[in-house]
Structures are given as C-alpha cells and as structure tokens.
Design a protein around this motif. Structure first.
Motif, PDB file in Angstrom:
ATOM      1  N   GLY A 134       0.787  -1.295  -0.107  1.00 30.21           N
ATOM      2  CA  GLY A 134      -0.117  -0.227  -0.110  1.00 30.21           C
ATOM      3  C   GLY A 134       0.958   1.326   0.006  1.00 30.21           C
ATOM      4  N   PRO A 135       0.337   2.394   0.357  1.00 26.26           N
ATOM      5  CA  PRO A 135      -1.070   2.510   0.725  1.00 26.26           C
ATOM      6  C   PRO A 135      -2.055   2.768  -0.385  1.00 26.26           C
ATOM      7  CG  PRO A 135       0.116   4.637   1.330  1.00 26.26           C
ATOM      8  CD  PRO A 135       1.084   3.750   0.539  1.00 26.26           C
ATOM      9  N   PHE A 136      -3.309   2.367  -0.125  1.00 27.27           N
ATOM     10  CA  PHE A 136      -4.207   2.627  -1.206  1.00 27.27           C
ATOM     11  C   PHE A 136      -5.265   3.662  -0.599  1.00 27.27           C
ATOM     12  CE2 PHE A 136      -2.712  -1.884  -1.556  1.00 27.27           C
ATOM     13  CZ  PHE A 136      -2.339  -1.944  -2.874  1.00 27.27           C
ATOM     14  N   ASP A 137      -5.732   4.330  -1.511  1.00 24.59           N
ATOM     15  CA  ASP A 137      -6.758   5.558  -1.312  1.00 24.59           C
ATOM     16  C   ASP A 137      -8.154   5.084  -0.978  1.00 24.59           C
ATOM     17  OD1 ASP A 137      -4.482   7.128  -1.239  1.00 24.59           O
ATOM     18  OD2 ASP A 137      -5.178   8.228  -2.702  1.00 24.59           O
ATOM     19  N   TYR A 138      -8.825   5.348   0.068  1.00 19.31           N
ATOM     20  CA  TYR A 138     -10.149   5.290   0.336  1.00 19.31           C
ATOM     21  C   TYR A 138     -10.801   6.617   0.606  1.00 19.31           C
ATOM     22  CZ  TYR A 138      -9.325   0.393   0.468  1.00 19.31           C
ATOM     23  OH  TYR A 138      -9.057  -1.002   0.317  1.00 19.31           O
ATOM     24  N   ARG A 139     -11.964   6.985   0.125  1.00 26.80           N
ATOM     25  CA  ARG A 139     -12.941   8.098   0.453  1.00 26.80           C
ATOM     26  C   ARG A 139     -13.655   8.266   1.699  1.00 26.80           C
ATOM     27  NH1 ARG A 139     -15.790   9.370  -4.268  1.00 26.80           N
ATOM     28  NH2 ARG A 139     -16.923   7.500  -3.713  1.00 26.80           N
ATOM     29  N   LEU A 140     -13.241   9.086   2.873  1.00 29.44           N
ATOM     30  CA  LEU A 140     -13.903   8.660   3.999  1.00 29.44           C
ATOM     31  C   LEU A 140     -15.177   9.349   3.870  1.00 29.44           C
ATOM     32  CD1 LEU A 140     -11.265   9.833   6.421  1.00 29.44           C
ATOM     33  CD2 LEU A 140     -12.084   7.571   6.069  1.00 29.44           C
ATOM     34  N   ARG A 141     -16.436   8.773   4.485  1.00 33.26           N
ATOM     35  CA  ARG A 141     -17.811   9.332   4.717  1.00 33.26           C
ATOM     36  C   ARG A 141     -17.665  10.530   5.792  1.00 33.26           C
ATOM     37  NH1 ARG A 141     -19.146   3.819   4.541  1.00 33.26           N
ATOM     38  NH2 ARG A 141     -19.731   4.018   6.540  1.00 33.26           N
ATOM     39  N   PRO A 142     -18.528  11.566   5.525  1.00 33.06           N
ATOM     40  CA  PRO A 142     -18.680  12.505   6.401  1.00 33.06           C
ATOM     41  C   PRO A 142     -18.681  12.204   7.808  1.00 33.06           C
ATOM     42  CG  PRO A 142     -20.209  13.051   4.577  1.00 33.06           C
ATOM     43  CD  PRO A 142     -19.770  11.508   4.456  1.00 33.06           C
ATOM     44  N   GLU A 143     -19.147  11.118   8.069  1.00 31.82           N
ATOM     45  CA  GLU A 143     -19.448  10.781   9.670  1.00 31.82           C
ATOM     46  C   GLU A 143     -17.930  10.048   9.974  1.00 31.82           C
ATOM     47  OE1 GLU A 143     -21.198   9.406   7.152  1.00 31.82           O
ATOM     48  OE2 GLU A 143     -21.286   7.046   7.418  1.00 31.82           O
ATOM     49  N   GLN A 144     -17.076   9.982   9.141  1.00 36.27           N
ATOM     50  CA  GLN A 144     -15.915   9.404   9.440  1.00 36.27           C
ATOM     51  C   GLN A 144     -14.655  10.529   9.408  1.00 36.27           C
ATOM     52  OE1 GLN A 144     -15.671   6.709   6.068  1.00 36.27           O
ATOM     53  NE2 GLN A 144     -16.768   4.761   7.452  1.00 36.27           N
ATOM     54  N   ALA A 145     -15.166  11.525   9.543  1.00 36.72           N
ATOM     55  CA  ALA A 145     -14.483  12.962   9.330  1.00 36.72           C
ATOM     56  C   ALA A 145     -13.260  12.812  10.428  1.00 36.72           C
ATOM     57  CB  ALA A 145     -14.951  14.036   9.314  1.00 36.72           C
ATOM     58  N   ASP A 146     -13.384  12.061  11.765  1.00 31.68           N
ATOM     59  CA  ASP A 146     -12.757  12.086  13.090  1.00 31.68           C
ATOM     60  C   ASP A 146     -11.257  11.100  12.828  1.00 31.68           C
ATOM     61  OD1 ASP A 146     -14.144  10.141  13.416  1.00 31.68           O
ATOM     62  OD2 ASP A 146     -14.563  10.601  15.234  1.00 31.68           O
ATOM     63  N   VAL A 147     -11.523  10.333  11.867  1.00 35.28           N
ATOM     64  CA  VAL A 147     -10.352   9.338  11.353  1.00 35.28           C
ATOM     65  C   VAL A 147      -9.002  10.047  11.255  1.00 35.28           C
ATOM     66  CG1 VAL A 147      -9.560   7.783   9.625  1.00 35.28           C
ATOM     67  CG2 VAL A 147     -11.931   7.328  10.400  1.00 35.28           C
ATOM     68  N   GLY A 148      -8.127   9.465  11.991  1.00 32.62           N
ATOM     69  CA  GLY A 148      -6.916  10.148  11.997  1.00 32.62           C
ATOM     70  C   GLY A 148      -5.609   8.877  11.637  1.00 32.62           C
TER      71      GLY A 148
END
Ligand code: ADP
Ligand code: ZN
Ligand code: ZN
Length: 726
Positions: A26-40
């Motif tokens: 990797g890494p591979f890209d993923y699109r975060l959903r709005p409710e996953q905005a706090d992912v760090g």
C-alpha cells in the motif's frame, strides 16, 4: 495515470491493508464518509480490498487522490481502538530496517486481539465509600453478610462485585455505603494494588547514586543512551526503579523490558511493589482479553509504566521518558518471526521519537552495546559481598558426567544443608541414540539432526521441528536390541544427582520440558526458593536473573558446548553463560561453605571461559572487540543473513545464487550460498552479507528480494531476511 482525468477531492485516507502477501504494498486511497471525518493516522478501518473485506491502518490523510471518484471505495467501518501515530511511524521504520513489509510491521503494533475482534469486558467493581467506612466503625445496622462485604472492601480495596455477592452490594449501594461501577479490570492479571502498602526504597550506595545521577541528567535533557555495566548482585534493578520513579515524577512514562516474564517474576514483582497500579504488565501468559485491557490502560494513561518482554517496546504510552532494557545481552530481545526486529535497536529508535533516555543494563553486556552506549559502572556487589571463586575443571579423560571435584562439592552442600545450581544447556536424557550392532543413528525424518531421547516420556524427539516417536527397544535396520545412548542431558543429570545424593538433597529440574504447562516454571522456582536445601538443575533458564539468597555452589556442565556452535557469537554466549551462572551464587549472607562455581569443560583454556573464571568482563570485551574488528564482525560492521528454503535443495540454491548475483554488484561482500542442514522438511541455502554501509546494504537486499519474489514463489522457495542476526 492519465493526466486529464479529474482527480478526487475531499477527505481521503491512505490505508495499508493488513495482508501478509509480500507482493501487495500500500497504501491505497479510500474516500471517508462525512461521519468518518474524525479518522486520524493510526485508525483501524475495515475496508473492501481485492473483492474481500480486510483490516487496514490509516498511514496518512489527504485531501485529494490521483484516483478518479468512481475508483475510490469507502471504508465499511472504523474500529474503536486504533494505533497511536508514533507507532505507525515506528512500524514503517521497522519494515525498512528489517527488510519486511509495512503490513507485517504494523501487525506488531496493533491493539492486542484486533484481528479476533476482542471487546473490552466490563465487570462491576465495588468500592467502599467514606459513608461505608463510617457505617462500619459507627455501628450502623448491618446484616452479617453486609458487614463482611464492607470489611472485605476495606481490607482488600476495590473488588469485583460478583466475588462478594452482587445483590448484597446493590443494597449497600442504595444506602450510599459502597459505590459500584463498571470497569474493565476483570481481566487484569493482578488486581489493583490500591490499599496494598508500597515497598520502600533502600538508601542507594555511592556507586548506585553516581550511576543514577547520570541517568537523571539524561532525563532532564531528554536524551542519553546508557549501559549500566554492573556485576551480578550490584543493585542494577534499584537504579532502574529510581530512574522510573524520576520519569514518573517528571510526568512521563517508562517502558521496562525484561527477557522473559516467567523467568523474571522477581523483577516484575519489584516494579509492582514499588509503583502499584501505574504498572501494566504484558506477557505471553496473558489471555488476549487481559492483554487488550492492559494495552488500553497504557493507551489511556491510567498505567504509565509497562513491564514486559521484547514486544513491550511497542507499549502505547503517550509520552515516554525512559526505556529500561534489563539483561540487555539476552537473546530473547531478538524476534524470530518476520519482521526479525531487535527490541534493543527498536528501543533506541522509539527513544529518539519521544526524547527519552535508554538505560540498558547487564553484567555481561554485548560488545555492540559497550561501543555504542555511555558506560555507567557498578563494580561491586551490594554490601561488599564477594563474587564466588570460579574453578575450571578439565573433563578430558573423565568418563562420567560429574567431575570428582563436582561430586565432592555437591556432597558438601548436602551435608551443610545448602543449595546448588547445576547448568547443562541440553534437555532430554541423551543427545543421540545409536545401534551398537550396525551403527544406525536415529535421525529426524524432517531435519538433518539426530533425535534426542526423553526417557521419562518414553520417546525420541527432534528439538528443531518437534517430531516425536516412541523410543526404540531394537534397531530398525539390523534388529539388534543393543541400543546405545550417548551424552547427557538435564533429564539424565537429574537422575544422576538423585542416585548420588538421595533424598537429603532434593532435585528440582527447570527446562522447557519440565516447564511445559502454565505456571510450572514459576512453581519450580518458588519451590526451590522455599526449600531448605536442594539442587536446581536445568538449561540456561537456571542462570537468568534469579535472586536466591542461599545458593553456595554453581556448576556448569559441558561449558564449551556453546563454543562448538559455528557462530561468531559463540565466545560471547559462553562468557555470558558462565558469568551469569556465577551471578546466581553467593548472593545472601550464607553461613555455610564459601561460595564457589565449578566449570566442567573439554576446552579448559578457551579464552571466554578463562575470562569468566576471572570475572573479567572488561578484559573479555576488549579481546572480543579486537577479534571482531579483525574479522569485520559487528559492531565493526553489520551482518545480514538470507536463508532460502525449499522442499528440494536445487530450488533453494538457485534462488540463493540469483540473490547473490543481484546483491554483490551493489558493492556488498556476499558470502555463500552455503548449505544449511535440512530443517522441517526443507533444504536450505544461506547467504551472509557483511557490510559497513548498513542502510545501503539493507536497501540492496530488499530490492533483490523483491525482484526474486515472483520466481521464488513459482519454485516454492521461501526467502527469509535477518538483519543483525543473533
Ligand atoms: P543485579 O540486578 O545487579 O544483579 P539486584 O538489583 O538484584 O542486583 O540487587 C541485589 C540485591 O541487593 C537485591 O536483593 C536488592 O534488593 C539489594 N539491594 C539493591 N540495592 C540496595 C541498596 N542500595 N541497599 C540495600 N540493598 C540493596
Ligand atoms: Zn542396527
Ligand atoms: Zn526435526
């Protein structure tokens, strides 16, 4: 990539999927959903990957991706516990340093039980309130059962409710006499030490104080790499304890690495006794749930000291001020799976990340550490006790496992009611079995080694692959019943001692066979400690940091056995083994015979044995460094070992040869391919790279291994890379 296609904008997570396949990087890209905005960074995601779902770790966040929107997938879910960002970075470093992959390195730093989906188990814990204490003293109306529960809480501190009766406690809770709260402590290996009085520190000797001062200066500066070189029994642990205390007082955390928890219960106990509940202990005896809970206590800052074996170097502490490496010479600090990391090297890297001090200690430091670290010395034992005298016994021409001098010394121990430790680094009854009629030797079908007799279990066993079979009563080649046993192991020495000294000198055996099963090892150590007199016989396990007060005799059988290994560390190992055993002897105020160590060997003039007999670790280090310099061995240069293995020897050799041809032109000295003995049904071929430019060599090896991956896969060859082999 086509330049004029629109790229994606938005919140993107760069995710390393946790797959063991070497080819996937990797890494591979993923699109975060709005409710996953706090992912760090460090968050654990469940993501769609290659038609499956897999776990992945977020390495970085971005606002745009080179991939078009239709090619970007979204994570399914975010796991509750992630990896601290500094450990994600550390894993990347490990992957590069040890020629591994990011995914494999990341598995080292995951919260325990992540893969199995362990959830933190909640239990109800009861605690006495002030009102409860008043009720006990003031004679409030209480049933017998209620009174007993309150008294237990006062005596033992917070307790799992179920052990005192939850309904009773619920009623007391209603009156405000106890507090019930759900906590995750149910799986803690040792319960909260609240209420237990903590151990008081002794006044330091001048030598300890001087060593500690240097460490304290380092703590203030946020820097320092120390080697506490102190003879056995010189009070190194007390220096570690004070240094940890200082780190805590400065608001920082500490990691204490110990070789093996099961073999060092005393050391762990001393940290728990001194610091109580802020100590978390990680070890292999813990269940997945217990580990997970200890990990969370460290992550949350509830615990700020982590004591554990090499994997504790990955403890999720937020701010590390100090990393202690006890018995830094111990081979268990090297991990044998991929990545083959060395916890001592990783500790230094982690200390750099945190601005922490490294304090490694040993009576027999490695030449590497003697060169790289700032030396602090404890040249004397506590209370001026002397080191035991060491006598080397020449076994050439002696046809008995015990030299006459050894028998006499053991007889003295028996009549004086003392204790002895006998070390033989070979388990089982005899190291091989052969037929007197035709010379047939019983070999392992999977490995090119002889099978070892384990008489009590009635079988032959391979110490490399675990293959077992019934012990033979007749030769399968010629039918003769004359089956001969050769050499001695701990099992036969145990019997030998029983026969020679009878019941007045009880024998305790400590080795991987006798220790099998949970707690057996700790029980044997405790039984030996509690016994009035006795002999502890076993493998190198008996020489690890134990602090028994009344051992007056140590015996090493076949001390040159480690010297016969074709390995540049043979001298170092032999010196450490003899010195460490001597370190277990004469530690208390024993009134019996003067403490002594007897070293039986076929190589009485081997330098490592002579240096050990003189307790001369400086002399040994000097000599060993000179020798290694001449031969370009570490610390003068670095070594990388590559082993190719396959069901058929030519396949392994072909890949090793190809690797050789790829690596040698990069300016590296490559030795081999050389055949190694067959192991677990696989033929092996080895390359050794001697390098002065370690980073460049690691890169060259990594590139070569990647290039060979496809062809190796097709031919069924597995390639393992060991940087800094032990
Ligand atoms: P090492 O780790 O160097 O082998 P230990 O730390 O086990 O030595 O110390 C040996 C013994 O001396 C232990 O029983 C320890 O409790 C005791 N000890 C250490 N420092 C002191 C001190 N300053 N005063 C009295 N006893 C001490
Ligand atoms: Zn035979
Ligand atoms: Zn085998």
């Amino acid at each position: 990539m086509q330049a004029n296609l629109p790229s994606t904008q938005g919140l993107i997570a760069r995710v390393e999927p946790l797959t063991l396949t070497r080819a996937v990087r990797g890494p591979f890209d993923y699109r975060l959903r709005p409710e996953q905005a706090d992912v760090g960074v460090g968050a654990l995601l469940r993501v769609p990957f290659g038609g499956r779902k897999t776990l992945g770790v977020v390495l970085a966040l971005a606002t745009e991706s080179e991939l078009t929107p239709d090619r970007l997938a979204e994570p399914d879910s975010v796991l509750p516990a992630g990896v601290p960002a500094d450990l994600v970075e550390l894993a990347g470093w490990i992957a590069r340093q040890y020629c591994s992959t990011p995914a494999r390195a990341l598995t080292l730093v995951l919260p325990p039980g992540t893969a199995g989906g362990v959830r933190r188990k909640q239990v109800l814990v009861a605690e006495l309130t002030d009102a409860g204490a008043d009720a006990l003293d003031g004679g409030a109306p209480l049933t017998d059962r209620q009174r007993a529960a309150l008294e237990a809480l006062r005596r033992d501190g917070p307790t799992v409710a179920a052990t005192l009766g939850t309904p009773t406690l619920r009623r007391l809770e209603g009156r405000g006499l106890v507090e019930l709260s759900p906590r995750a402590h149910g799986r803690r290996p040792t319960f909260r030490a609240v209420g237990r009085r903590l151990d008081r520190a002794p006044a330091l000797t001048d030598e300890q104080a001087a060593a500690l001062d240097a460490v304290l200066e380092g703590l203030t500066a946020g820097d320092g790499r120390f080697l506490l070189h102190g003879v056995t029994g010189s009070g190194k642990t007390e220096v570690y304890l004070r240094a940890v205390e200082a780190a805590l007082a400065g608001g920082r955390g500490a990691i204490v690495l110990v070789p093996e928890i099961a073999l060092t219960p005393q050391t762990v106990g001393r940290f728990q006794a001194r610091f109580g509940d802020v100590v978390a202990v990680l070890h292999s005896g813990l269940g997945q749930g217990e580990r997970h809970d200890e990990w969370l206590r460290l992550r949350s800052g509830e615990a700020r000291v982590c004591v554990g074996p090499r994997s504790a170097v990955f403890a999720p502490l937020a701010d590390i001020g100090l990393i202690v490496i006890d018995e830094e010479h111990d081979a268990s600090y090297k991990h044998e799976g991929d990545p083959r990391y060395d916890a001592r090297t990783v500790a230094i890297r982690r200390a750099e990340q945190h601005g922490a001090v490294v304090l490694a200690g040993s009576a027999t430091p490695r030449p590497e550490s003697a060169v790289a670290l700032t030396r602090l010395r404890l040249p004397n034992r506590i209370d001026g006790r002397s080191l035991p005298g060491v006598e080397v016994l020449d076994m050439r021409g002696v046809h008995h496992p015990l030299h006459p001098r050894t028998r006499m010394a053991l007889a003295d121990v028996r009549s004086g009611g003392g204790k002895a430790i006998v070390l033989l680094n070979r388990r089982g009854w005899s190291n091989f079995v052969s037929c007197r009629g035709c010379g047939h030797v019983w070999m392992c079908p999977n490995c090119d080694v002889a099978l070892v007799l384990h008489r009590a279990a009635g079988r032959l066993a391979c110490h490399h692959c675990g293959h077992r079979r019934r012990a033979p009563s007749r030769c399968e080649a010629c039918g003769s019943v004359a089956v001969a046993r050769h050499g001695a192991g701990t099992e036969s020495v145990e019997q030998e001692l029983r026969d020679a000294f009878g019941s007045e000198l009880p024998v305790f055996r400590l080795d991987a066979d006798a220790a099998a099963g949970k707690d057996r090892l700790a029980r044997t150590l405790a039984a030996f400690e509690a016994a009035g007199a006795g002999v502890l016989v076993g493998t190198q396990m008996v020489a690890k940091g134990h602090d028994f007060a009344d051992v007056s005799l140590g015996v090493v059988l076949d001390a040159d056995q480690t010297l016969r290994f074709p390995d540049f560390r043979a001298e170092e190992r032999t010196f450490a083994l003899v010195t460490q055993l001597a370190g277990r002897v004469g530690r208390g105020e024993h009134s019996g015979p003067p403490a002594q160590v007897l070293v039986q060997t076929l190589a009485p003039f081997a330098e490592s044995i002579e240096f050990a007999a003189r307790h001369d670790s400086d002399g040994f280090l000097e000599q060993e460094l000179r020798r290694r310099n001449l031969l370009d061995y570490p610390p003068h240069g670095s070594l990388i070992r590559i082993v190719c293995s396959a069901p058929e020897a030519p396949e392994a050799l072909a890949v090793a040869t190809r690797l050789h041809d790829l690596i040698a032109p990069a300016g590296q000295t490559v030795l081999g391919p050389a055949p190694l003995f067959r192991l677990r049904g696989r033929s092996r071929s080895q390359l050794v790279i001697k390098c002065s430019e370690r980073d460049a060599a690691v890169r060259a090896v990594g590139a070569a291994v990647d290039e060979c991956a496809a062809v190796a896969g097709r031919r069924g060859v597995s390639v393992s890379v060991d940087v800094d082999p032990q």
